[in-house]
Design a protein around this motif. Sequence first.
Motif, short mmCIF file in Angstrom:
data_model
loop_
_atom_site.label_atom_id
_atom_site.label_comp_id
_atom_site.label_asym_id
_atom_site.label_seq_id
_atom_site.Cartn_x
_atom_site.Cartn_y
_atom_site.Cartn_z
N ARG A 85 0.85 -1.20 0.00
CA ARG A 85 0.00 0.00 0.00
C ARG A 85 0.88 1.25 0.00
O ARG A 85 1.92 1.27 0.65
CB ARG A 85 -0.92 0.02 1.23
CG ARG A 85 -1.98 -1.07 1.23
CD ARG A 85 -2.96 -0.88 2.37
NE ARG A 85 -2.27 -0.81 3.66
CZ ARG A 85 -2.19 0.28 4.41
NH1 ARG A 85 -2.74 1.42 4.00
NH2 ARG A 85 -1.57 0.26 5.57
N PHE A 86 0.43 2.27 -0.71
CA PHE A 86 1.18 3.52 -0.80
C PHE A 86 0.23 4.71 -0.70
O PHE A 86 -0.97 4.59 -0.96
CB PHE A 86 1.93 3.61 -2.14
CG PHE A 86 2.99 2.57 -2.33
CD1 PHE A 86 4.30 2.82 -1.93
CD2 PHE A 86 2.69 1.34 -2.90
CE1 PHE A 86 5.29 1.87 -2.11
CE2 PHE A 86 3.68 0.38 -3.09
CZ PHE A 86 4.97 0.65 -2.69
N VAL A 87 0.80 5.84 -0.32
CA VAL A 87 0.08 7.10 -0.42
C VAL A 87 0.83 7.98 -1.43
O VAL A 87 2.06 7.96 -1.49
CB VAL A 87 -0.05 7.83 0.93
CG1 VAL A 87 -0.91 7.02 1.89
CG2 VAL A 87 1.32 8.10 1.55
N LEU A 97 4.99 12.48 -4.70
CA LEU A 97 5.83 11.44 -4.12
C LEU A 97 4.94 10.29 -3.68
O LEU A 97 3.94 10.49 -3.00
CB LEU A 97 6.60 11.99 -2.91
CG LEU A 97 7.44 10.99 -2.13
CD1 LEU A 97 8.54 10.39 -3.01
CD2 LEU A 97 8.07 11.65 -0.91
N THR A 98 5.33 9.09 -4.09
CA THR A 98 4.60 7.88 -3.71
C THR A 98 5.45 7.10 -2.73
O THR A 98 6.57 6.71 -3.04
CB THR A 98 4.30 7.01 -4.94
OG1 THR A 98 3.58 7.79 -5.91
CG2 THR A 98 3.46 5.81 -4.56
N LEU A 99 4.91 6.87 -1.53
CA LEU A 99 5.65 6.15 -0.49
C LEU A 99 4.69 5.44 0.43
O LEU A 99 3.49 5.73 0.46
CB LEU A 99 6.57 7.08 0.29
CG LEU A 99 5.97 8.13 1.24
CD1 LEU A 99 7.10 8.84 2.00
CD2 LEU A 99 5.12 9.16 0.54
N SER A 100 5.21 4.48 1.18
CA SER A 100 4.38 3.68 2.07
C SER A 100 3.85 4.53 3.22
O SER A 100 4.50 5.50 3.63
CB SER A 100 5.19 2.51 2.62
OG SER A 100 5.66 1.69 1.58
N PRO A 101 2.69 4.18 3.77
CA PRO A 101 2.09 4.99 4.84
C PRO A 101 2.99 5.17 6.05
O PRO A 101 2.97 6.24 6.68
CB PRO A 101 0.82 4.21 5.20
CG PRO A 101 0.48 3.44 3.96
CD PRO A 101 1.80 3.08 3.35
N GLN A 102 3.80 4.16 6.39
CA GLN A 102 4.64 4.25 7.58
C GLN A 102 6.05 4.72 7.28
O GLN A 102 6.92 4.67 8.15
CB GLN A 102 4.70 2.88 8.27
CG GLN A 102 3.36 2.38 8.80
CD GLN A 102 2.75 3.34 9.80
OE1 GLN A 102 1.77 4.01 9.51
NE2 GLN A 102 3.31 3.40 10.99
N HIS A 103 6.27 5.20 6.06
CA HIS A 103 7.57 5.77 5.74
C HIS A 103 7.60 7.21 6.26
O HIS A 103 6.60 7.91 6.26
CB HIS A 103 7.81 5.75 4.23
CG HIS A 103 9.26 5.83 3.86
ND1 HIS A 103 9.99 4.72 3.48
CD2 HIS A 103 10.13 6.86 3.87
CE1 HIS A 103 11.24 5.08 3.25
NE2 HIS A 103 11.35 6.38 3.49
#
Length: 222
Positions: A85-87, A97-103
């Motif tokens: 999953r990404f935001v 920027l596309t990155l994981s929720p907990q990044h």
Amino acid sequence: MKKNKQYRNVSIYIYICVFISLTEPNGGANICFTGSSLVTLKNGDRKKLSDVQLGDSVLTVDNNNHLAFSPIILHLHRSPNERGRFVILRTNTEQSLTLSPQHLIYSKKKSKENDLTKQNATINEFRVVFASDVRKGDMVLVHDHNKNMKYGMVVDIEEIEATGLYSPLTPQGNIIVDDILASCYADFENHELQHLAFAPIRWIHRLVRFLHLSQIRPGEMD
């Protein structure tokens, strides 16, 4: 003594998280970028994270708030076939920027209208938060291609699923991906402690580089 004990406990926790991310099928699903995300190399080229190799020198920000190129010293996660999953954080400066929720990412609440036009934003003005905690109207650090970091306001947020998980580590502990500054770390919401805990990785990298350079004859470096 109490502070040292807390550091040891945090270090153990982080090393366990890294071990899980490297060994479990879904262990790194919350700590990554997508493979199509781009970093800037020292020669000015742009390169997909899926193609980035150890030793590639990528654009980061140093402790003095200067843009600096730092080598990739470790892949915290590199799984081209894993789905996660990404935001997507989109800014008024037309970056996304596309990155994981907990990044972790550098962010701050907009405090003044002139934040939108302010140049030479400093990293110390920002806190490091989970991507899932960023909201519309929050500010992020954007690279403007004029050797500056400036404010970018988040104007849209989207959640997606994608295949391919990548999480490179630099000595600076941060990395500019798709022209937006993010931390190299995730899962534990304290960038400084994680960077401290990964100090042995940086020491090993420096030692290996020193030993390599010490074996090169002066004439071979020309």
